[in-house]
Every structure is written in C-alpha cells, then in structure tokens.
Design a protein around this motif. Structure first.
Motif, PDB file in Angstrom:
ATOM      1  N   PHE A 269       0.802  -1.220   0.000  1.00 25.23           N
ATOM      2  CA  PHE A 269       0.000   0.000   0.000  1.00 25.23           C
ATOM      3  C   PHE A 269       0.843   1.282   0.000  1.00 25.23           C
ATOM      4  CE2 PHE A 269      -2.548   3.245   2.151  1.00 25.23           C
ATOM      5  CZ  PHE A 269      -3.668   3.283   1.330  1.00 25.23           C
ATOM      6  N   PRO A 270       1.863   1.449   0.874  1.00 25.96           N
ATOM      7  CA  PRO A 270       2.639   2.702   0.880  1.00 25.96           C
ATOM      8  C   PRO A 270       3.346   2.973  -0.448  1.00 25.96           C
ATOM      9  CG  PRO A 270       3.032   1.445   2.880  1.00 25.96           C
ATOM     10  CD  PRO A 270       2.294   0.536   1.945  1.00 25.96           C
ATOM     11  N   ILE A 271       3.878   1.931  -1.081  1.00 19.70           N
ATOM     12  CA  ILE A 271       4.581   2.132  -2.357  1.00 19.70           C
ATOM     13  C   ILE A 271       3.629   2.655  -3.421  1.00 19.70           C
ATOM     14  CG2 ILE A 271       5.857   0.970  -4.197  1.00 19.70           C
ATOM     15  CD1 ILE A 271       6.872  -1.010  -2.111  1.00 19.70           C
ATOM     16  N   LEU A 272       2.453   2.055  -3.504  1.00 19.61           N
ATOM     17  CA  LEU A 272       1.502   2.456  -4.533  1.00 19.61           C
ATOM     18  C   LEU A 272       0.914   3.835  -4.249  1.00 19.61           C
ATOM     19  CD1 LEU A 272      -0.314  -0.950  -5.107  1.00 19.61           C
ATOM     20  CD2 LEU A 272       1.584   0.066  -6.393  1.00 19.61           C
ATOM     21  N   VAL A 273       0.715   4.173  -2.975  1.00 15.33           N
ATOM     22  CA  VAL A 273       0.247   5.525  -2.636  1.00 15.33           C
ATOM     23  C   VAL A 273       1.273   6.561  -3.067  1.00 15.33           C
ATOM     24  CG1 VAL A 273      -0.221   7.082  -0.707  1.00 15.33           C
ATOM     25  CG2 VAL A 273      -1.278   4.827  -0.763  1.00 15.33           C
ATOM     26  N   LEU A 274       2.547   6.273  -2.841  1.00 13.94           N
ATOM     27  CA  LEU A 274       3.607   7.187  -3.265  1.00 13.94           C
ATOM     28  C   LEU A 274       3.613   7.352  -4.785  1.00 13.94           C
ATOM     29  CD1 LEU A 274       6.058   8.911  -2.527  1.00 13.94           C
ATOM     30  CD2 LEU A 274       7.467   6.848  -2.665  1.00 13.94           C
ATOM     31  N   VAL A 275       3.416   6.256  -5.509  1.00 13.98           N
ATOM     32  CA  VAL A 275       3.367   6.321  -6.970  1.00 13.98           C
ATOM     33  C   VAL A 275       2.220   7.214  -7.432  1.00 13.98           C
ATOM     34  CG1 VAL A 275       2.888   4.966  -9.047  1.00 13.98           C
ATOM     35  CG2 VAL A 275       4.480   4.094  -7.328  1.00 13.98           C
ATOM     36  N   HIS A 276       1.065   7.045  -6.820  1.00 13.69           N
ATOM     37  CA  HIS A 276      -0.095   7.844  -7.224  1.00 13.69           C
ATOM     38  C   HIS A 276       0.067   9.312  -6.823  1.00 13.69           C
ATOM     39  CE1 HIS A 276      -2.481   4.613  -8.848  1.00 13.69           C
ATOM     40  NE2 HIS A 276      -2.333   3.891  -7.753  1.00 13.69           N
ATOM     41  N   LEU A 277       0.692   9.574  -5.690  1.00 16.42           N
ATOM     42  CA  LEU A 277       0.929  10.962  -5.291  1.00 16.42           C
ATOM     43  C   LEU A 277       1.852  11.670  -6.279  1.00 16.42           C
ATOM     44  CD1 LEU A 277       1.316  10.678  -1.402  1.00 16.42           C
ATOM     45  CD2 LEU A 277      -0.576  11.688  -2.680  1.00 16.42           C
ATOM     46  N   VAL A 278       2.909  11.002  -6.698  1.00 15.67           N
ATOM     47  CA  VAL A 278       3.805  11.580  -7.704  1.00 15.67           C
ATOM     48  C   VAL A 278       3.051  11.848  -9.001  1.00 15.67           C
ATOM     49  CG1 VAL A 278       5.843  11.138  -9.128  1.00 15.67           C
ATOM     50  CG2 VAL A 278       5.871  10.545  -6.694  1.00 15.67           C
ATOM     51  N   THR A 279       2.218  10.903  -9.396  1.00 15.23           N
ATOM     52  CA  THR A 279       1.431  11.085 -10.619  1.00 15.23           C
ATOM     53  C   THR A 279       0.467  12.253 -10.493  1.00 15.23           C
ATOM     54  OG1 THR A 279       1.551   8.690 -10.958  1.00 15.23           O
ATOM     55  CG2 THR A 279      -0.040   9.912 -12.281  1.00 15.23           C
ATOM     56  N   ILE A 280      -0.158  12.395  -9.327  1.00 16.32           N
ATOM     57  CA  ILE A 280      -1.087  13.514  -9.103  1.00 16.32           C
ATOM     58  C   ILE A 280      -0.363  14.847  -9.228  1.00 16.32           C
ATOM     59  CG2 ILE A 280      -2.502  14.649  -7.345  1.00 16.32           C
ATOM     60  CD1 ILE A 280      -3.237  11.841  -6.326  1.00 16.32           C
ATOM     61  N   ILE A 281       0.820  14.943  -8.650  1.00 20.24           N
ATOM     62  CA  ILE A 281       1.578  16.200  -8.702  1.00 20.24           C
ATOM     63  C   ILE A 281       1.961  16.536 -10.136  1.00 20.24           C
ATOM     64  CG2 ILE A 281       3.730  17.310  -8.011  1.00 20.24           C
ATOM     65  CD1 ILE A 281       3.565  15.733  -5.395  1.00 20.24           C
ATOM     66  N   ILE A 282       2.483  15.547 -10.865  1.00 17.83           N
ATOM     67  CA  ILE A 282       2.931  15.803 -12.239  1.00 17.83           C
ATOM     68  C   ILE A 282       1.751  16.171 -13.136  1.00 17.83           C
ATOM     69  CG2 ILE A 282       4.022  14.788 -14.271  1.00 17.83           C
ATOM     70  CD1 ILE A 282       5.663  13.035 -12.396  1.00 17.83           C
ATOM     71  N   THR A 283       0.691  15.376 -13.088  1.00 17.81           N
ATOM     72  CA  THR A 283      -0.458  15.648 -13.956  1.00 17.81           C
ATOM     73  C   THR A 283      -1.168  16.936 -13.555  1.00 17.81           C
ATOM     74  OG1 THR A 283      -1.786  14.199 -12.531  1.00 17.81           O
ATOM     75  CG2 THR A 283      -0.843  13.239 -14.533  1.00 17.81           C
ATOM     76  N   GLY A 284      -1.155  17.271 -12.256  1.00 19.66           N
ATOM     77  CA  GLY A 284      -1.752  18.532 -11.833  1.00 19.66           C
ATOM     78  C   GLY A 284      -1.011  19.732 -12.374  1.00 19.66           C
ATOM     79  N   PHE A 285       0.314  19.665 -12.413  1.00 21.46           N
ATOM     80  CA  PHE A 285       1.101  20.756 -12.973  1.00 21.46           C
ATOM     81  C   PHE A 285       0.905  20.875 -14.483  1.00 21.46           C
ATOM     82  CE2 PHE A 285       3.661  20.948  -9.055  1.00 21.46           C
ATOM     83  CZ  PHE A 285       3.785  22.318  -8.947  1.00 21.46           C
ATOM     84  N   LEU A 286       0.676  19.778 -15.143  1.00 22.33           N
ATOM     85  CA  LEU A 286       0.440  19.810 -16.583  1.00 22.33           C
ATOM     86  C   LEU A 286      -0.955  20.317 -16.937  1.00 22.33           C
ATOM     87  CD1 LEU A 286       2.143  16.450 -17.627  1.00 22.33           C
ATOM     88  CD2 LEU A 286       3.063  18.766 -17.851  1.00 22.33           C
ATOM     89  N   VAL A 287      -1.850  20.399 -15.973  1.00 27.08           N
ATOM     90  CA  VAL A 287      -3.204  20.963 -16.076  1.00 27.08           C
ATOM     91  C   VAL A 287      -4.101  20.136 -16.997  1.00 27.08           C
ATOM     92  CG1 VAL A 287      -4.597  22.979 -16.674  1.00 27.08           C
ATOM     93  CG2 VAL A 287      -2.398  23.278 -15.506  1.00 27.08           C
TER      94      VAL A 287
END
Length: 752
Positions: A269-287
């Motif tokens: 669970f912690p590894i996958l949450v970290l993966v999704h958090l990184v994805t959220i940050i990157i995709t959020g910046f790309l708008v």
C-alpha cells in the motif's frame, strides 16, 4: 402574485391573479413532474434545482420541485451598465443608449461590479461567490464532474490517451506488477498479488473501462464453493476481511486474513500511494492531464482500500443501467487530456495560480537557506522570487476585492488604497535600501525605471492587448467616455505632479565638462573636452538648488494624495451617475461567498508578508543580472520589475475585453497608472525622508520623462472617440514596443 398548484405530482402555475398576461411568443412555465422515488442515485435522476420561469412583467418565479412553494422574484435585480453595444452573454440586455446591461448573480457580485466601475478600486474579473454548476456551460460542468459517467459507445483512441500510456501508464503498471510479485513472494498476500496484477492491466489503458465494488451476490457467485461475508476489523467496511462459513477453524481464517492485510498495509500500500501521489503532482502541474489526477485520487481513497475479491473491472459496453445498484460505481474514464482545464478553479483561484504556489515555497526555502550560493545560484533565486510575485499579486487582489465587496464603499476604498500597491512598494523599498553605487548599480535609477515601466504598461500595453483581443472577437467595442474622461483627468494630474520636480531640475541644470583644452588659444575659441555630462539641480555641489528642489518634491507629494482623495469623493459620493451604474432592489438567494472577510483578511496578511520576503530576495539577488549579464538598470526596471507584478492586471484586462467589456480593460490600466503617481511615489518619498540612507531623489531621466508624456498623449488621442478595435490596440502595443526598444539601447548613465 402567481401561485403554484400541485395536481397528481405535477406542478403548474396560475398567473390569473395580478400578473400581466403572457405576451405572445414568450415561453410559458414548464410543467415538470415531481420525482416520487425516495432513494435514487445520480444515474437515475438528475438533481433538481429551483427553475426560473417567466411570469410576465419582467418577474421570475423560482419553482422548487422538492418543496413546492413558489416565490415571485423581480427581474430588476442588481445589474450594471458598461460601455459596449454588443451582447456579452445571454443574460445581458441592451439599454436605449446602446450600453450592455450586465445582470449580477447576487448582491456580492453586484457590489464587486459597482466597485469595478469606480475610481480607487481594483478591477477584478473572477467570481467571489460559488456559481451553481447547472447554470454554467456543459464544458465547464464536465471539468468538475466525478469520473463516473458511463458512455458505452465512446471511442477511447486518441492522442491524449496515447500520451498517457507513453508518459505514465507503462511505468505505473510496471510498479504494480512488481508490487504484485512481492505479494506473491509473501504467500499470505497472494490475494493482493492478483489484485495488483488486475490493476496493472487496468492502469496501462484505463479508458473505456469502469471500476466497481462487487456486491455480496457477485462475490459469492464467483466462488460457489465458499460463502463469504464481510467482518470489519478496524471499523471500516473497506477492510478486506472475509470469514468462510462451514470451516471449523474460523479463528485461524480470521488471523490469516488479518495477517494478509497487515502485509499489504506494510509492503504494498505505501509504495503504490507514493506512486499515485507523484502522478497527481505531475499531472496537476500539466493541467490538461487533470482527469488523470482525479483518477489517481480515487485510486488512493477507494480502490486500494477495497477487499481484493470485491474489485470489479469491466468494459463499459457491459454496463447495464437497469441492474445498477447504488454505490457500485467507483470510477470510469474515457480521456486523459482535456484542454479546457485552464478554466478550472480551486476555491476561486485559477489552477495555474495554484500550481505556482510551490514556486513561492521553493523561492523562500532556497533564498533564505542558500548561504553564499551553496545550493543554487543567485540568478535562479532571483527568477524564482520574481515569479512568486504573480501568484501573490493574485491572492492579494482576490483578498482585497472579497473584503471590499462585503463591506461599504468607504471601507473598500481604504482597503484598496492600503494594499492595492503593496507588491510594488515592497519591491521598490527593498531595492532602495540596497543603496546607490553598491557594486556599480544605481538602485534609485532601477526603481525610477520600474515606475516608468509600470506607467507605460498600464497606459499602452494593457489597453492595447485588450483592444486587440476584444477587437478580433467583437470587431468594434465601445466604452464609457465619461468615466474614461475622469480617469484621463486624474492621470494628467498624476503625471504632472510626479514629473514636475524633474522639469524643475532640468530647467535649472547645466552641462559640465572635464579635461578640456582650448584649440585656438583664445577666450572665445572652441574647446575640446574629453568628458562631458549633464548636471541637474539637486546634486551635492548645488546646495541651494537642492534645498529648493526638495521643498518642491515635498509640496508635490503632499498634493498628490489630496488629488486621490478628491477623486474618491467625486466618484463615490457626488457624481456616481457618471459611471452609469444601475441597480434594482430584487431579492435573490443568499450567495455562497468563497472567501469571507476573516478568511480574506488572513490570506491578505499572509500574502503581503510573503511578498515582502520575496521582494527582499529580488533586491538581494539582482546584482548578477545587471553586472554579469550586461543588462542596464533602465531596461531591467521598465520590463522585468514593472511587468511581473502587473500580470494579474493584464490577464483581467484580457478577460474583460473577451467578454465585450472593454471599458473595464481601459479602467484597469488607468487606475493602476493613477495609483503609481498618487500613492506609490508619495510613499517612496515619505520613506526616503524617514530613512536617510535610501538616497531617493524624485528626479527622472529625460528618457523617462518624454516616454511617459508621449504615452499620455497617445492614449488620450486613441480614447477620444469612445470606440476601440484591433487597429487602435495594435497602435498602442507597437508604440509600447518602440519605447521598450529605446530603453534597451539606451547607454548606462551615472547615478544622480
């Protein structure tokens, strides 16, 4: 008044009492059945809102489908008249003199619109209250919808989806496969191994598929040899615990499942949450990839917490709406990219501004922890701190406008005068405290160039760009000449008061030369000098003229705020009719304010504090830009330091022009220019009196003086007919570019 009658679950309206008969051709009240089902889902019925129905005589009746009573509401609600002959939206009406009557949605928005048209208030475009989604366009509604809508026959093959696979899908799926293998290694967590493999296949191409939580019947049907029921362990129904009936050692099974969940919670669970958090940050910046951000948020909050056997992933073509049960659907995605997400807002703030907040944090951390350039270079910190002005200016503007719209005009005027120029003032004062001639940099010349650049941008660039964009969309736009005339008069007074000391100094100045030789050996012969420069009154060698110049500066700076006060009284009290504002006394629903007064005040104070810290970083790290990069103080001031804090005004001007409200675009530039001369310059002079080490003398160079005078003349000539189009806007932008080129090629001058 009209009445609403209910018959067999159907609402109808009776207007026979005291309402004017419905004119021929107008739409009558819609007959809408009341839903009788008490337990529904969003897929079964849309959420019903009070529907406006025309009742005649310009009134609106709000029909509440749930509660029944009808409230007749006057259509003469808050509205404003702006200078344009074309309709800006379907809710606006044209008055007899050809101006657009813009109807406000509620009292707060009406107050904001009224203050936008007044002198001394920041012109703000963004909404201060929450707007119901059902009143917005379908494009905007889709931006805020949860990804749960099933569309069985939608094509999922597109460029954006392919980009998702290339940029995100493959490595997210790979990590899920690795985590699944790790679960298989533990043996006890093998159920979660299959869980990860299924999600890996889904996340590689999630489009055209839906994720659901399986029902008990589906789980039992997929495993007929066992009958499983959920038994909560940690007071959460999503905890994956199942006990198989009919087994004598049920306690062993419970311990087994507890251990399986613990292994998943620790290793997977912690590894996958970290993966999704990184994805959220990157995709959020790309708008444009925000749909992927939403999908990853749901993965963290719901999908990863599902019991492994309750995870259901199916193609959308298999969805049967008639058999759908409440709360089954978790998410369904069709596209990875939506180009309209540039309109997306968070708490009333545009997504691009929100995405710039990490830059502010990085500037503060690196700027104040970066001792002697240990981590990053000075130019990097300068750029980060300068960019930080953009979001901070936006938050300060939102805070000022929110407080003003919820207060009286007098309180709003004080708030705008106090905080309206705080970004520029903090930047200028921080620069002046660096002292002149430090490392060969004239900081007072830098500040004077920034003041001049702000005047040029507000008089030429902001109205010019707005006219070009508005003229392309609406061909020709009209603005209120009365309010423009008031702004022009105040602008003349402002420029005259700010540059009178400069004219005085130039009039009593002289040319001084050194290392001169007489070629003819006669007293009337020609002289050959190695170095000549123009000396103005106010230098240390001219004590008498310096004293007289200072007295003139103090006189002008005392009269300039007085002109600002007179302008406020003129526009807020005695001559409000000049600004063509009209308001009705209609009653509307209580608005949902995005920022209350307390919240706005806290955010405003925090933004001002952060702006002051960033201003100090800009002044501290600007030296390499002026020495190593060879940029002059003049060009740096009129471009970089002047434009960075003005970007919110430029964007607001463009938005107003696109909505056919060029009047507000012009007022934005005029009001900022007036504030520069009537407020910012007097404050700088006052601070210079209090702190002697600033060495700020209100004497501008000739290039500053004549560029501002030329801009004032051209701006008033363009505005003389009350009309604008893209040609006039192009003229202003070209003149601005010419003047900026002049500053670029201007040689560096000695400090005064």
């Amino acid at each position: 008044m009209g009445t609403v009658v209910e018959s067999d679950g159907v609402f109808s309206m009776d207007l026979s009492c005291d309402q004017t008969p419905e004119p021929v051709g107008r739409s009558t009240t819609p007959i809408i059945p009341r839903p009788t089902t008490t337990t529904t889902t969003d897929q079964d019925f849309p959420v019903h809102r009070p529907t406006p129905a025309t009742t005649g005589a310009g009134d609106h009746c709000l029909i509440d489908h749930d509660n029944g009573p009808c409230e007749i509401q006057s259509n003469q609600g808050p509205r404003l008249r702006f200078g344009s002959r074309e309709r800006s939206n379907t809710n606006d009406r044209i008055s007899e003199d050809g101006f657009v009557m813009v109807e406000a949605e509620n009292a707060i928005e009406a107050q904001k619109m009224e203050q936008n048209s007044m002198f001394g208030f920041k012109k703000w475009k963004s909404h201060l209250t929450a707007r119901p989604l059902e009143q917005r366009s379908e494009v905007v509604r889709k931006l805020y919808e949860e990804p749960k809508t099933i569309q069985p026959f939608v094509s999922t093959l597109g460029v954006g989806n392919v980009l998702y696979v290339i940029l995100f899908g493959w490595w997210i799926s790979l990590i899920y496969v690795l985590v699944g293998l790790l679960m298989f290694v533990t043996i006890i967590g093998s159920d979660y191994g299959f869980f990860c493999l299924r999600l890996a296949w889904y996340l590689l191409w999630p489009f055209g598929k839906f994720v659901q939580k399986k029902s008990e019947e589906e789980v039992l049907g997929s495993n007929s040899s066992k009958e499983e029921v959920d038994t909560p362990i940690l007071e959460d129904e999503t905890i994956p615990i199942a006990i198989t009936r009919g087994i004598s050692k049920s306690s062993d099974s419970t311990c087994y499942l507890k251990l399986s969940f613990i292994i998943w919670a620790v290793l997977g669970f912690p590894i996958l949450v970290l993966v999704h958090l990184v994805t959220i940050i990157i995709t959020g910046f790309l708008v444009v990839f925000i749909p992927i951000s939403k999908m990853n948020v749901i993965m963290i909050k719901q999908v990863l917490l599902l019991p492994p056997k309750k995870l259901g992933i199916k193609p959308t073509r298999t969805w049967n709406r008639s058999n759908a049960k409440p709360r089954e659907m978790i998410m369904c995605s069709y596209q990875a990219v939506n180009v309209y997400y540039y309109k997306y807002t968070i708490d009333g703030i545009n997504i691009f501004i929100v995405n710039m907040l990490p830059i502010v944090l990085a500037a503060l951390i690196l700027g104040y922890l970066n001792i002697d350039g240990l981590y990053v270079s000075q130019p990097t910190i300068f750029v980060l701190a300068l960019i930080s002005f953009i979001p901070m200016s936006y938050y300060i503007g939102m805070g000022i406008t929110s407080i003003s719209a919820q207060s009286s005009h007098a309180v709003g005027a004080v708030i705008n005068a106090t905080f309206g120029s705080v970004v520029e003032i903090t930047l200028y004062i921080s620069s002046l405290f660096k002292n002149n001639n430090e490392e060969g940099i004239c900081y007072d010349d830098l500040v004077k160039s920034a003041l001049t650049g702000t005047l040029l941008a507000t008089m030429l660039l902001i109205p010019g760009i707005s006219m070009v964009i508005g003229g392309i969309k609406h061909r020709e736009q009209r603005f209120n000449m009365h309010s423009a005339g008031v702004s022009s008069s105040l602008l003349f007074i402002s420029v005259a008061g700010a540059f009178t000391p400069t004219i005085f100094a130039k009039a009593f100045g002289a040319i001084e030369c050194s290392d001169c030789s007489n070629n003819t050996n006669t007293s009337s012969g020609g002289f050959s000098c190695l170095e000549c420069h123009y000396t103005v009154a106010g230098t240390k060698e001219d004590t008498k003229l310096t004293e007289q110049l200072n007295q003139l500066v103090y006189t002008c700076t005392a009269l300039l705020p007085l002109a600002y006060l007179i302008g406020l009284i003129y526009t807020l009290k005695t001559h409000t009719f000049i600004f063509d504002t009209q308001h009705g006394d209609g009653k509307g629903h209580k608005p949902i304010v995005l920022w209350g007064r307390i919240k706005s005040g806290i955010i405003l104070l925090v933004a001002v504090t952060v702006t002051s810290l960033c201003a100090e970083l800009v002044a501290k790290n600007i030296q390499p830009l002026l020495t190593s990069w060879g940029m002059s103080e003049m060009f740096t001031g009129v471009t970089i330091l002047a434009l960075a804090p003005s970007i919110p005004e430029i964007l607001n001007g463009i938005q107003f022009a696109r909505q056919n409200n060029i009047n507000m675009s012009i007022e934005i530039g005029s009001s900022v220019a007036v504030q520069v001369c009537l407020l910012q310059i007097p404050i700088l002079v006052l601070v210079n009196v209090i702190f002697d080490n600033m060495h700020f003398l209100l004497v501008f160079n000739d290039i500053h003086l004549w560029s501002v005078i030329l801009s004032v003349v051209i701006m008033n000539y363009i505005f003389i007919d009350g009309k604008s189009d893209y040609f006039q806007g192009s003229v202003l932008v070209i003149v601005y570019a010419i003047l900026i080129a002049m500053f670029f090629f201007a040689p560096k001058t000695a400090c005064i």
